[in-house]
Each structure stands twice: as C-alpha cells, then as structure tokens.
Write an enzyme that holds these catalytic residues in place. Structure first.
Site, PDB file in Angstrom:
ATOM      1  N   ASN A  66       3.412 -11.835   1.731  1.00  0.00           N
ATOM      2  CA  ASN A  66       3.879 -11.497   0.385  1.00  0.00           C
ATOM      3  C   ASN A  66       5.102 -10.597   0.543  1.00  0.00           C
ATOM      4  O   ASN A  66       4.968  -9.422   0.874  1.00  0.00           O
ATOM      5  CB  ASN A  66       2.758 -10.773  -0.379  1.00  0.00           C
ATOM      6  CG  ASN A  66       3.237 -10.233  -1.715  1.00  0.00           C
ATOM      7  OD1 ASN A  66       4.295 -10.612  -2.213  1.00  0.00           O
ATOM      8  ND2 ASN A  66       2.449  -9.341  -2.304  1.00  0.00           N
ATOM      9  N   LYS A 115       7.083  -9.565  -1.702  1.00  0.00           N
ATOM     10  CA  LYS A 115       7.330  -8.701  -2.874  1.00  0.00           C
ATOM     11  C   LYS A 115       8.795  -8.781  -3.284  1.00  0.00           C
ATOM     12  O   LYS A 115       9.390  -9.857  -3.229  1.00  0.00           O
ATOM     13  CB  LYS A 115       6.902  -7.259  -2.582  1.00  0.00           C
ATOM     14  CG  LYS A 115       5.504  -7.185  -1.982  1.00  0.00           C
ATOM     15  CD  LYS A 115       4.966  -5.791  -1.942  1.00  0.00           C
ATOM     16  CE  LYS A 115       3.640  -5.793  -1.193  1.00  0.00           C
ATOM     17  NZ  LYS A 115       2.859  -4.609  -1.393  1.00  0.00           N
ATOM     18  N   HIS A 153      -1.923  -9.782  -8.470  1.00  0.00           N
ATOM     19  CA  HIS A 153      -1.698  -8.762  -7.440  1.00  0.00           C
ATOM     20  C   HIS A 153      -1.830  -7.381  -8.092  1.00  0.00           C
ATOM     21  O   HIS A 153      -1.463  -7.202  -9.256  1.00  0.00           O
ATOM     22  CB  HIS A 153      -0.298  -8.933  -6.825  1.00  0.00           C
ATOM     23  CG  HIS A 153      -0.109  -8.095  -5.604  1.00  0.00           C
ATOM     24  ND1 HIS A 153       0.235  -6.766  -5.689  1.00  0.00           N
ATOM     25  CD2 HIS A 153      -0.240  -8.381  -4.289  1.00  0.00           C
ATOM     26  CE1 HIS A 153       0.304  -6.273  -4.458  1.00  0.00           C
ATOM     27  NE2 HIS A 153       0.025  -7.230  -3.591  1.00  0.00           N
ATOM     28  N   GLU A 174      -0.094  -4.866  -7.921  1.00  0.00           N
ATOM     29  CA  GLU A 174       1.172  -4.363  -8.482  1.00  0.00           C
ATOM     30  C   GLU A 174       1.432  -4.990  -9.852  1.00  0.00           C
ATOM     31  O   GLU A 174       1.987  -4.356 -10.750  1.00  0.00           O
ATOM     32  CB  GLU A 174       2.315  -4.616  -7.484  1.00  0.00           C
ATOM     33  CG  GLU A 174       2.205  -3.656  -6.303  1.00  0.00           C
ATOM     34  CD  GLU A 174       2.708  -4.190  -4.974  1.00  0.00           C
ATOM     35  OE1 GLU A 174       3.461  -5.180  -4.949  1.00  0.00           O
ATOM     36  OE2 GLU A 174       2.324  -3.607  -3.927  1.00  0.00           O
ATOM     37  N   GLU A 186      -8.211  -6.881  -1.973  1.00  0.00           N
ATOM     38  CA  GLU A 186      -7.189  -5.902  -1.586  1.00  0.00           C
ATOM     39  C   GLU A 186      -7.523  -4.545  -2.203  1.00  0.00           C
ATOM     40  O   GLU A 186      -7.171  -4.285  -3.365  1.00  0.00           O
ATOM     41  CB  GLU A 186      -5.823  -6.355  -2.095  1.00  0.00           C
ATOM     42  CG  GLU A 186      -5.396  -7.706  -1.579  1.00  0.00           C
ATOM     43  CD  GLU A 186      -3.872  -7.809  -1.510  1.00  0.00           C
ATOM     44  OE1 GLU A 186      -3.372  -7.986  -0.398  1.00  0.00           O
ATOM     45  OE2 GLU A 186      -3.200  -7.679  -2.549  1.00  0.00           O
ATOM     46  N   GLY A 193       0.093  -0.944   1.201  1.00  0.00           N
ATOM     47  CA  GLY A 193       1.363  -0.266   1.447  1.00  0.00           C
ATOM     48  C   GLY A 193       1.207   1.195   1.829  1.00  0.00           C
ATOM     49  O   GLY A 193       2.191   1.935   1.878  1.00  0.00           O
ATOM     50  N   SER A 240      -2.465  -3.103   4.261  1.00  0.00           N
ATOM     51  CA  SER A 240      -1.965  -2.515   5.514  1.00  0.00           C
ATOM     52  C   SER A 240      -2.459  -3.239   6.770  1.00  0.00           C
ATOM     53  O   SER A 240      -2.803  -2.590   7.756  1.00  0.00           O
ATOM     54  CB  SER A 240      -2.293  -1.016   5.577  1.00  0.00           C
ATOM     55  OG  SER A 240      -1.619  -0.338   4.529  1.00  0.00           O
TER      56      SER A 240
HETATM   57  C1  PEP Z   1       0.024  -6.761  -0.416  1.00  0.00           C
HETATM   58  O1  PEP Z   1       1.065  -6.530  -0.998  1.00  0.00           O
HETATM   59  O2  PEP Z   1      -0.733  -7.659  -0.830  1.00  0.00           O
HETATM   60  C2  PEP Z   1      -0.307  -5.963   0.748  1.00  0.00           C
HETATM   61  C3  PEP Z   1      -1.496  -6.087   1.279  1.00  0.00           C
HETATM   62  O3  PEP Z   1       0.672  -5.102   1.214  1.00  0.00           O
HETATM   63  P1  PEP Z   1       0.633  -4.253   2.601  1.00  0.00           P
HETATM   64  O4  PEP Z   1       0.251  -5.233   3.690  1.00  0.00           O
HETATM   65  O5  PEP Z   1       1.998  -3.736   2.765  1.00  0.00           O
HETATM   66  O6  PEP Z   1      -0.398  -3.207   2.437  1.00  0.00           O
END
Ligand code: PEP
Length: 256
Positions: free
Chosen positions: A9, A11, A96, A98, A168, A174, A214
């Site tokens: 992803n 973003k 997501h 976000e 998630e 992040g 992460s």
């Molecule tokens: C995500 O945006 O779905 C995500 C898991 O980001 P990150 O791997 O940076 O934590």
C-alpha cells in the site's frame, strides 16, 4: 491451503508514473518465479495506468487504494469502480484506517463500497482494527466484532470467500510498533471464529486474513508462520524494493 497475499500500500507516495514504474522495474525480475504468494501493488490513482503497463504479463497484480460505491455521476473527487476495472485493477483496498479516521468513513459506507466492488468483480481487501485505547481497555474483540458485523453486513458466503480481510491494529500502522505474532494470531483466530459463527467452517478456512502494521523484513516471517495469518498488507516497507522483496520472500518461505 490458503495462498498468502502480500499487498504493497503506497498510500500518497510514489504517485508519479515515472517513480512508480522505476521501482517496479526492479521488483519484477526479483519476484518472477514466486508462485506461492499473491503480490498486489496499490499505487496512488495517478500511477495506476503506468503501473498496469509495467505489470503486464508479470505475477504482480494491480490494486487501488479506495473507490466510491457509485459508477458515475456528480461525485467530485471520487473514483468509480468502473474506471478501476477499465484500467486493469483486480484488487481494491477498502476501509483502511486512514480512510476511517482522517476521512471519517463509516462501517456502513465501507459496506456499500464492498458490495459494489464485489458486484464489479474487484477483489476487496477490507481493513479492520482497533485503536490503542481500545486495546488497553480490553475492548479489542468487541471492536473487531462490531466492525465485522457492520462492514460485512449482508455479504454472502460466496462473496466472503472472494474478500480478503486485513487485520490492522491502528496503533501498529506506521508507528514501528508491530503486534507480536501471538497478539496478531489471537485476533486472526477470533476473526475466523466470527466467520464460522456467521457462515461455516469451510468458508472460514477459505478466507484470507492478512496482518498489517509495521511489517518489516525482520518480523515478517514470524508473523506469516502463524496458522491464521495469510500474508500482510505493507505500508512503509513496500516503498523500497529491498524491504518489499524480503517480505515477499518471507511469505514464500512459509509455504516451502
Ligand atoms: C498500512 O498502511 O496498511 C500499513 C500497515 O502501514 P505500515 O506497514 O507502514 O505500518
């Protein structure tokens, strides 16, 4: 056995066709012989077309990061699932955190998008997960159950099997704080319990549930070795060829 799926992803990064293509030109030869993992890259909308051209005849699939639930009309700034299909997207990320937190998307809205994506034969990757305060208050399962009930409302067994769930935990996205394999596995197993209650064991065994939050080369394999974790949705580490490749290899290794 479920096939793991690694989603990159991107973003709001790598949005220019040139920078998106540049990275993929390096990744394609590295992963070309990997058959046991589905690989999906979700660039920003502005790079979808260029990325599709680069991915032609490769084993990497194209995904979008969002879509609207209508196909056309006066919806300024939104993207139609018809456009995504026309450009060659196979997957779409929905809900997501976000989108939920910054853009105030609700479970009800995500449910509409999910139904539309399924009706258009796009494969949805639907994100669910709890906030840190909710985890600390011991409410993780309650939150997950509510999100599952609402987001997957009126989704049939056949549709559920075509849907990928991404668990998630929001506190892990992040932040560099990954859920431990045990923490992630516990919630993945719980999600499967909920699926069995609603559908049946066969459905549950067919639905892929990714972990996201992460994921890095140094923690990926241990996460992917958990029985209920079918790969991952990767944000930050999907922006560099080396780290994304290492994570894909970790998923591949768990299937050897
Ligand atoms: C995500 O945006 O779905 C995500 C898991 O980001 P990150 O791997 O940076 O934590």
């Amino acid at each position: 056995m479920r096939k793991p799926i690694i989603g990159g992803n991107w973003k709001m990064n790598r949005g220019s066709p040139a920078e998106a293509s540049e990275m993929l030109k390096q990744l394609i030869p590295l992963v070309k012989d990997i058959q046991s993992v589905d690989i999906v890259i979700s660039p920003p909308f502005t790079a979808l077309y260029a990325v599709k051209e680069i991915l032609e005849s490769t084993n990497i699939k194209l995904g979008a990061q969002n879509m609207y639930f209508e196909e056309k009309g006066a919806y300024t700034g939104e993207i139609s699932p018809t456009f995504l299909k026309a450009i060659g997207c196979e997957y779409v990320i929905l809900g997501h955190s976000e989108r939920r937190n910054i853009f105030k998307e609700t479970d009800a809205l995500i449910n509409k998008k999910l139904k539309k994506a399924l009706s258009m034969d796009l494969s949805p990757i639907v994100c669910i997960g709890e906030h840190l305060e909710e985890r600390e208050a011991g409410k993780t399962k309650e939150i997950i159950q509510t999100q599952m009930d609402r987001t997957f409302k009126e989704i049939t067994r056949e549709e559920m099997i075509r849907t990928v769930i991404a668990y998630e935990p929001i506190w892990a996205i992040g932040t560099g704080k990954t859920a431990t394999p045990e923490q992630a596995e516990e919630i993945h197993a719980f999600i499967r319990e909920l699926l069995t209650q609603r559908y049946d064991k066969e459905t549950t065994d067919s639905v892929r549930i990714q972990y996201g939050g992460s994921i890095k080369p140094n923690n990926a394999e241990e996460l992917f070795r958990q029985g209920n974790i079918d790969g991952g949705l990767v944000g930050g580490a999907s922006l560099q060829v080396d780290s994304l490749f290492a994570i894909i290899k970790a998923a591949d290794k768990t299937r050897l």
